[in-house]
Design an enzyme around this catalytic site. Sequence first.
Site, PDB file in Angstrom:
ATOM      1  N   HIS A 128      20.513  -3.717  -4.194  1.00  0.00           N
ATOM      2  CA  HIS A 128      19.396  -2.821  -4.516  1.00  0.00           C
ATOM      3  C   HIS A 128      18.984  -2.024  -3.290  1.00  0.00           C
ATOM      4  O   HIS A 128      18.629  -2.611  -2.268  1.00  0.00           O
ATOM      5  CB  HIS A 128      18.215  -3.635  -5.042  1.00  0.00           C
ATOM      6  CG  HIS A 128      17.046  -2.800  -5.451  1.00  0.00           C
ATOM      7  ND1 HIS A 128      15.794  -2.968  -4.922  1.00  0.00           N
ATOM      8  CD2 HIS A 128      16.954  -1.769  -6.324  1.00  0.00           C
ATOM      9  CE1 HIS A 128      14.976  -2.080  -5.472  1.00  0.00           C
ATOM     10  NE2 HIS A 128      15.655  -1.343  -6.327  1.00  0.00           N
ATOM     11  N   HIS A 153      13.749   5.941  -9.784  1.00  0.00           N
ATOM     12  CA  HIS A 153      14.636   5.304 -10.748  1.00  0.00           C
ATOM     13  C   HIS A 153      14.830   6.096 -12.030  1.00  0.00           C
ATOM     14  O   HIS A 153      15.768   5.856 -12.760  1.00  0.00           O
ATOM     15  CB  HIS A 153      14.067   3.934 -11.138  1.00  0.00           C
ATOM     16  CG  HIS A 153      14.008   2.968 -10.022  1.00  0.00           C
ATOM     17  ND1 HIS A 153      12.883   2.782  -9.264  1.00  0.00           N
ATOM     18  CD2 HIS A 153      14.950   2.138  -9.499  1.00  0.00           C
ATOM     19  CE1 HIS A 153      13.123   1.865  -8.342  1.00  0.00           C
ATOM     20  NE2 HIS A 153      14.365   1.468  -8.455  1.00  0.00           N
ATOM     21  N   CYS A 272       3.747  14.282  10.159  1.00  0.00           N
ATOM     22  CA  CYS A 272       4.547  13.153   9.688  1.00  0.00           C
ATOM     23  C   CYS A 272       5.749  12.998  10.617  1.00  0.00           C
ATOM     24  O   CYS A 272       6.315  13.987  11.077  1.00  0.00           O
ATOM     25  CB  CYS A 272       5.013  13.418   8.258  1.00  0.00           C
ATOM     26  SG  CYS A 272       5.976  12.050   7.595  1.00  0.00           S
TER      27      CYS A 272
HETATM   28  N1  LIG Z   1      -3.037   3.992   3.042  1.00  0.00           N
HETATM   29  C1  LIG Z   1      -2.086   4.866   3.378  1.00  0.00           C
HETATM   30  N2  LIG Z   1      -2.221   5.546   4.529  1.00  0.00           N
HETATM   31  C2  LIG Z   1      -1.279   6.435   4.908  1.00  0.00           C
HETATM   32  C3  LIG Z   1      -0.124   6.657   4.132  1.00  0.00           C
HETATM   33  C4  LIG Z   1      -0.017   5.938   2.906  1.00  0.00           C
HETATM   34  O1  LIG Z   1       0.946   6.097   2.148  1.00  0.00           O
HETATM   35  N3  LIG Z   1      -1.015   5.050   2.575  1.00  0.00           N
HETATM   36  N4  LIG Z   1       0.840   7.529   4.579  1.00  0.00           N
HETATM   37  C5  LIG Z   1       0.875   7.754   6.026  1.00  0.00           C
HETATM   38  C6  LIG Z   1       1.765   8.808   6.475  1.00  0.00           C
HETATM   39  S1  LIG Z   1       3.396   8.391   6.670  1.00  0.00           S
HETATM   40  C7  LIG Z   1       1.311  10.035   6.860  1.00  0.00           C
HETATM   41  S2  LIG Z   1       2.346  11.196   7.491  1.00  0.00           S
HETATM   42  C8  LIG Z   1      -0.102  10.390   6.721  1.00  0.00           C
HETATM   43  C9  LIG Z   1      -0.246  11.632   5.865  1.00  0.00           C
HETATM   44  O2  LIG Z   1      -1.579  11.977   5.720  1.00  0.00           O
HETATM   45  P1  LIG Z   1      -2.018  13.088   4.686  1.00  0.00           P
HETATM   46  O3  LIG Z   1      -1.463  12.726   3.331  1.00  0.00           O
HETATM   47  O4  LIG Z   1      -3.489  13.135   4.730  1.00  0.00           O
HETATM   48  O5  LIG Z   1      -1.399  14.375   5.162  1.00  0.00           O
HETATM   49  O6  LIG Z   1      -0.864   9.357   6.133  1.00  0.00           O
HETATM   50  C10 LIG Z   1      -0.520   8.065   6.555  1.00  0.00           C
HETATM   51  N5  LIG Z   1      -1.481   7.116   6.054  1.00  0.00           N
HETATM   52 MO   LIG Z   2       4.514  10.140   7.621  1.00  0.00          MO
END
Ligand SMILES: Nc1nc2c(c(=O)[nH]1)N[C@H]1C(S)=C(S)[C@@H](COP(=O)(O)O)O[C@H]1N2
Ligand SMILES: [Mo]
Length: 555
Positions: A128, A153, A272
């Site tokens: 998986h 999926h 990111c």
């Molecule tokens: N609780 C939570 N926080 C998170 C995430 C998430 O999926 N869950 N994604 C992270 C990632 S990888 C990034 S790049 C940023 C993106 O923030 P934004 O969606 O406000 O641009 O949030 C971060 N914080």
């Molecule tokens: Mo991210």
Amino acid sequence: MLLLRPVARGRWFLQRTLRLAAVACGSHPQACTAWTPSRAHGTWSAGDSSRRRKVMAAGALLGLAAGLAYGDHRRRAEEADPNAAAAPQALYPVFTRQEVGRHRSLADRVWVTYGSEVFDITDFVELHPGGPSKILLAAGGALEPFWAMYAVHSQEHVLEILRGYKVGELSPEEQSQPAQGDPYSGDPPRHPALKVNSLKPFNAEPPAELLTENYLTPSQLFFKRNHLPVPAVDPASYRLEVEGPGGRTLSLSLPELKSRFPKHEVTATLQCAGNRRSEMNHVRPVKGLEWGIAAISTARWGGARLRDILAYAGYGGEETGEWHVCFEGLDKDLSGSAYGASIPYGKAMACEGDVLLAYEMNGEELPRDHGYPVRVVVPGVVGARNVKWLSRVLVSREESPSHWQQNDYKGFSPSVDWDTVDFTTAPAIQELPIQSAITDPPPSATVPPGELTIKGYAWSGGGRGVIRVDVSLDGGRTWHVAEMAGEEQPPGRAWAWRLWQLTAPVPTGSTELDIVCKAVDTSYNVQPDTVEPIWNLRGVLSNAWHRVHITVAQD
Ligand SMILES: Nc1nc2c(c(=O)[nH]1)N[C@H]1C(S)=C(S)[C@@H](COP(=O)(O)O)O[C@H]1N2
Ligand SMILES: [Mo]
């Protein structure tokens, strides 16, 4: 039951030969992209046609762009065996849900249902792409809620793979179970201008040309990166738990968070780790969402300083060195584990670290997609540590145990692949390197001769300011210095990007232009000129010179 055993056993061949191709993608929801083509090619030449079919099918699940890989493999398999695509006709035994429910472990074999069909996926567990632990959550029950959670999926080729493992039918009276809810049905509405990278979970970036229209990105256009459904949080019952020294827990309501601590505002860019990943993908396939150049945005954040809250909880100066501040979100996967990340304690406590527990974005309440009601904003640090829908803060000697801290968001040498990667050997990404990109003109644009205006952004991590952006129209042979706009922030606290622009004459007689940009930060760090030497299996930290090829219209 007994009749089925030999068939099932035959699949051990599959498991053995493909184990090499399967990699531990951990529990990352997007982890369906670990593909080692050379190995899979090697295995199927030796097998008979039915084995080949299964190898092909499982290989497709492991594929990076599964569609691409699968298309190719199916074509090749059909060339070798024209009947390969035909579904086998068989009468299957009938089982009750209770009977299916007894098959919940590798020892008892792992069964699942999808619709009215029953599958024995024991031999697929190891293969998986999302990791064995995730697929085992579905053992003995229906796949639907899991597939609703991870929309990757919901594709025809995944069903085709599943069909290879069919062992029975659900008894008719058990088929009419209420349809499983879509965990994403509560997600907020989004702006139609966003370029969607994945719908469930929702990941999207604004069109690049819009990105540099505003120094502060309008919240609706701000890139969105969610690993899971957006939690619905009731502000009245919301509590932020902060674990103080000796395990004393502080529980703060939203009004308490807003009234007990002074409001602090910071203009900060979030990027990111996967921004510009698609450029790495062109070199060699990487695992992750195909971000363009706009997984980066800037906002004015308002909230309480994390250091004020930690001080209130009882932390002072004694916990230094190797300590970490861990964050947990309210977004949980089906195993109940929440999104989490951590930052060094020193960053959290520094007066000039400007780490916020933000409840405002661009002067308004935090939007749901961006972490309502409270998120962490860690200026200068990779997006992944800016935990949204914050539920818990904990000071610890260890980094966050979360998957995203331990087994993701780390950089590796181009020589490391999914068979050799050891996530314990690399530090978690915190500060990001110098970055810049051209947002206008877009790639493949046609521009009139005469003058050309080029626009873009530049940003560096760790509070390092951008001191210069160089732009070339001839692929990097000659350079111009761009003009920079935007707030100039204090040294060491330059948390926000600079937007830049250059107006230059289009060299007479040129029919095409290779526009390139590169930025320099206050530590004189520069961007690498090409992607190849910084390629890494996860496609993070992609910051090579940005290149845009355009055409000049002829008079
Ligand atoms: N609780 C939570 N926080 C998170 C995430 C998430 O999926 N869950 N994604 C992270 C990632 S990888 C990034 S790049 C940023 C993106 O923030 P934004 O969606 O406000 O641009 O949030 C971060 N914080
Ligand atoms: Mo991210």
